[in-house]
Design an enzyme around this catalytic site. Structure first.
Site, PDB file in Angstrom:
ATOM      1  N   ARG A  64       0.849  -1.187   0.000  1.00  0.00           N
ATOM      2  CA  ARG A  64       0.000   0.000   0.000  1.00  0.00           C
ATOM      3  C   ARG A  64       0.894   1.250   0.000  1.00  0.00           C
ATOM      4  O   ARG A  64       2.111   1.150   0.166  1.00  0.00           O
ATOM      5  CB  ARG A  64      -0.969  -0.014   1.189  1.00  0.00           C
ATOM      6  CG  ARG A  64      -0.251  -0.393   2.480  1.00  0.00           C
ATOM      7  CD  ARG A  64      -0.702   0.326   3.664  1.00  0.00           C
ATOM      8  NE  ARG A  64      -0.587   1.758   3.532  1.00  0.00           N
ATOM      9  CZ  ARG A  64       0.545   2.452   3.657  1.00  0.00           C
ATOM     10  NH1 ARG A  64       1.709   1.841   3.896  1.00  0.00           N
ATOM     11  NH2 ARG A  64       0.557   3.761   3.543  1.00  0.00           N
ATOM     12  N   GLY A  65       0.222   2.418  -0.156  1.00  0.00           N
ATOM     13  CA  GLY A  65       0.985   3.655  -0.314  1.00  0.00           C
ATOM     14  C   GLY A  65       1.167   3.884  -1.812  1.00  0.00           C
ATOM     15  O   GLY A  65       1.537   2.953  -2.552  1.00  0.00           O
ATOM     16  N   ALA A  66       0.905   5.125  -2.252  1.00  0.00           N
ATOM     17  CA  ALA A  66       0.823   5.391  -3.689  1.00  0.00           C
ATOM     18  C   ALA A  66       2.067   4.940  -4.479  1.00  0.00           C
ATOM     19  O   ALA A  66       1.941   4.182  -5.454  1.00  0.00           O
ATOM     20  CB  ALA A  66       0.532   6.878  -3.904  1.00  0.00           C
ATOM     21  N   ASN A 108      -5.665  12.444  -0.098  1.00  0.00           N
ATOM     22  CA  ASN A 108      -4.796  11.641   0.769  1.00  0.00           C
ATOM     23  C   ASN A 108      -5.716  10.901   1.749  1.00  0.00           C
ATOM     24  O   ASN A 108      -6.947  11.050   1.725  1.00  0.00           O
ATOM     25  CB  ASN A 108      -3.777  12.519   1.496  1.00  0.00           C
ATOM     26  CG  ASN A 108      -2.727  11.690   2.234  1.00  0.00           C
ATOM     27  OD1 ASN A 108      -2.185  10.737   1.671  1.00  0.00           O
ATOM     28  ND2 ASN A 108      -2.453  12.004   3.487  1.00  0.00           N
ATOM     29  N   LYS A 109      -5.116  10.129   2.610  1.00  0.00           N
ATOM     30  CA  LYS A 109      -5.857   9.295   3.558  1.00  0.00           C
ATOM     31  C   LYS A 109      -6.952  10.077   4.277  1.00  0.00           C
ATOM     32  O   LYS A 109      -6.744  11.225   4.657  1.00  0.00           O
ATOM     33  CB  LYS A 109      -4.852   8.700   4.549  1.00  0.00           C
ATOM     34  CG  LYS A 109      -5.411   7.786   5.597  1.00  0.00           C
ATOM     35  CD  LYS A 109      -6.245   6.664   5.032  1.00  0.00           C
ATOM     36  CE  LYS A 109      -5.544   5.806   3.999  1.00  0.00           C
ATOM     37  NZ  LYS A 109      -6.456   4.919   3.236  1.00  0.00           N
ATOM     38  N   ARG A 133      -7.062  -0.544  -7.288  1.00  0.00           N
ATOM     39  CA  ARG A 133      -7.439   0.571  -6.405  1.00  0.00           C
ATOM     40  C   ARG A 133      -7.578   1.833  -7.265  1.00  0.00           C
ATOM     41  O   ARG A 133      -6.750   2.056  -8.151  1.00  0.00           O
ATOM     42  CB  ARG A 133      -6.392   0.796  -5.291  1.00  0.00           C
ATOM     43  CG  ARG A 133      -6.295  -0.367  -4.310  1.00  0.00           C
ATOM     44  CD  ARG A 133      -5.460  -0.006  -3.100  1.00  0.00           C
ATOM     45  NE  ARG A 133      -6.178   0.861  -2.182  1.00  0.00           N
ATOM     46  CZ  ARG A 133      -5.610   1.476  -1.140  1.00  0.00           C
ATOM     47  NH1 ARG A 133      -4.319   1.317  -0.908  1.00  0.00           N
ATOM     48  NH2 ARG A 133      -6.325   2.237  -0.328  1.00  0.00           N
ATOM     49  N   ASP A 159      -2.054  10.826  -2.555  1.00  0.00           N
ATOM     50  CA  ASP A 159      -2.349   9.760  -3.521  1.00  0.00           C
ATOM     51  C   ASP A 159      -2.633  10.298  -4.909  1.00  0.00           C
ATOM     52  O   ASP A 159      -2.474   9.588  -5.901  1.00  0.00           O
ATOM     53  CB  ASP A 159      -3.510   8.907  -3.011  1.00  0.00           C
ATOM     54  CG  ASP A 159      -3.070   8.158  -1.773  1.00  0.00           C
ATOM     55  OD1 ASP A 159      -3.100   8.740  -0.683  1.00  0.00           O
ATOM     56  OD2 ASP A 159      -2.623   6.999  -1.919  1.00  0.00           O
ATOM     57  N   GLN A 164      -2.908   2.770   9.753  1.00  0.00           N
ATOM     58  CA  GLN A 164      -1.576   2.834   9.128  1.00  0.00           C
ATOM     59  C   GLN A 164      -0.611   3.665   9.981  1.00  0.00           C
ATOM     60  O   GLN A 164       0.593   3.432   9.969  1.00  0.00           O
ATOM     61  CB  GLN A 164      -1.672   3.457   7.722  1.00  0.00           C
ATOM     62  CG  GLN A 164      -2.314   2.573   6.667  1.00  0.00           C
ATOM     63  CD  GLN A 164      -3.798   2.803   6.543  1.00  0.00           C
ATOM     64  OE1 GLN A 164      -4.464   3.182   7.507  1.00  0.00           O
ATOM     65  NE2 GLN A 164      -4.346   2.565   5.367  1.00  0.00           N
TER      66      GLN A 164
END
Ligand code: MRU
Length: 353
Positions: free
Chosen positions: A50-52, A250-251, A94, A240, A199
């Site tokens: 995970r993570g862009a 973003n998150k 995603r 992201d 996270q």
């Protein structure tokens, strides 16, 4: 100060990929073995990787794994057609982080002048390895610029995990803390736990603690109080997707932090590789926001924490309007406003190289 080498979350081995299973952290450091694009799609979708930037890197290697299994194919057109199908399939894992499509498209473009399938297979592997190598240098450069915005002794707040395991190395928003640590510059990090998937508490605290960075965990609803009581001097987040006008996905929870930064008079910084800037998306309204399974909200560590049958809304990301962003920190420099013009300039500069 000693240089800490964080674990690499995506490791390419030619016929398979090893992914650090981010579900298992901080309890266990397990790697999952990926041999097919189906396995990779599932790992990306389930946030095991995970993570862009990391999902872009993993997807690029996914195409290379697939290509390496096509050595019997002799027709380049058939190969390219099938590769496109794999690209489209992986891109659907995603929706929000643009790095996924960006990396897949880079790999597709790398074979435009291939004359044989063998050439194409080689070019795909080279491109995927280059994307990973470049991301490490990019993150380091973002870290240098970000560090120039902080003073020794600063207390900085962040959310989610924009760290080493979300990239090739260093992270984006966490990169300045790794560099500061290497140079003996004292900085303190406050990490929001980042509900619902944690996270911040599971990953950011784990990786910064391993590197010896001074990090303190808070729950998300403690942010405003912490900014005041712990003299937070800035907020820095990863992202992201940045739209052409600077609106930033973003998150979930990031927009709330930007509002708090504005209300409490501290800067709100976004750390972003150029690969996360999407000039084809005009504004935040057009950024697709992933909604995830209700169980992520109704359950904690496998245990139900809400009544059966409750309605749930579970967006994984939010969009911070550009007017709340004090600066966007890229590997090519820091942009302090006029985002529509400056993002286009900086992104096109990169394309000229
Ligand atoms: O759902 P996730 O964990 O993939 O979300 C990740 C983030 O929102 C990160 O902040 C972002 O990708 C930046 S990673 C360097």
């Amino acid at each position: 100060m000693s240089k800490h080498t964080p674990v690499q979350s995506v490791q390419y081995r030619g016929d398979h990929l090893l992914l650090l299973d981010q579900h298992e952290l901080p309890h266990k450091m397990d790697f999952i073995r990926i041999e097919t694009t189906e396995q990779l799609w599932n790992a990306i979708h389930a946030l095991q990787v995970r993570g862009a930037p990391a999902i872009g890197i993993a997807a690029a290697f996914g195409l290379s794994l697939w290509a390496n299994q096509q050595k019997e194919e002799s027709d380049l057109r058939t190969f390219t057609h099938q590769l496109k199908i794999q690209r489209n399939y992986l891109s659907s894992a995603r929706p929000t982080a643009v790095n996924l499509c960006w990396a897949l498209d880079r790999v597709m473009q790398s074979i435009q002048y291939a004359e044989t399938v063998q050439d194409a297979i080689q070019l795909i592997e080279i491109e995927a390895l280059t994307i990973q190598r470049e991301d490490e240098a990019t993150c380091q450069q973002i870290g240098e610029y970000a560090l120039s915005l902080f003073q020794p002794g600063d207390h900085i707040l962040t959310i989610c995990n924009p760290g080493a395991i979300a990239t090739a190395r260093y992270g984006t928003a966490l990169a300045p803390f790794y560099l500061a640590q290497e140079r003996g510059v004292p900085l303190s990090v406050y990490a929001c736990e980042t509900r619902p998937l944690l996270q911040g508490s599971r990953l950011t605290t784990w990786e910064l603690q391993q590197a010896g960075v001074d990090v303190t965990l808070i729950t998300d609803n403690m942010a405003a109080h912490t900014i005041r009581t712990k003299k937070i001097s800035a907020i820095i987040v990863g992202c992201d997707r940045i739209a052409a006008n600077g609106d930033t996905a973003n998150k979930i929870g990031t927009f709330g932090l930007a509002l708090q930064a504005k209300a409490l008079g501290i800067p709100f910084y976004v750390a972003s590789p150029l690969s996360t800037i999407d000039l084809d998306t005009p504004s935040g309204e057009s950024i697709p926001i992933e909604e995830r399974h209700p169980e992520e909200v109704t359950h904690l560590a496998g245990r139900r924490i809400a009544p059966e049958g409750i309605k749930v809304y579970n967006p994984a990301f939010d969009v911070t309007p550009h007017e709340y962003i004090s600066a966007i920190i890229t590997e090519k420099g820091i942009i302090f406003g006029s985002y529509r013009e400056n993002l286009a300039i900086i992104k096109n500069q990169k394309n000229l190289l």
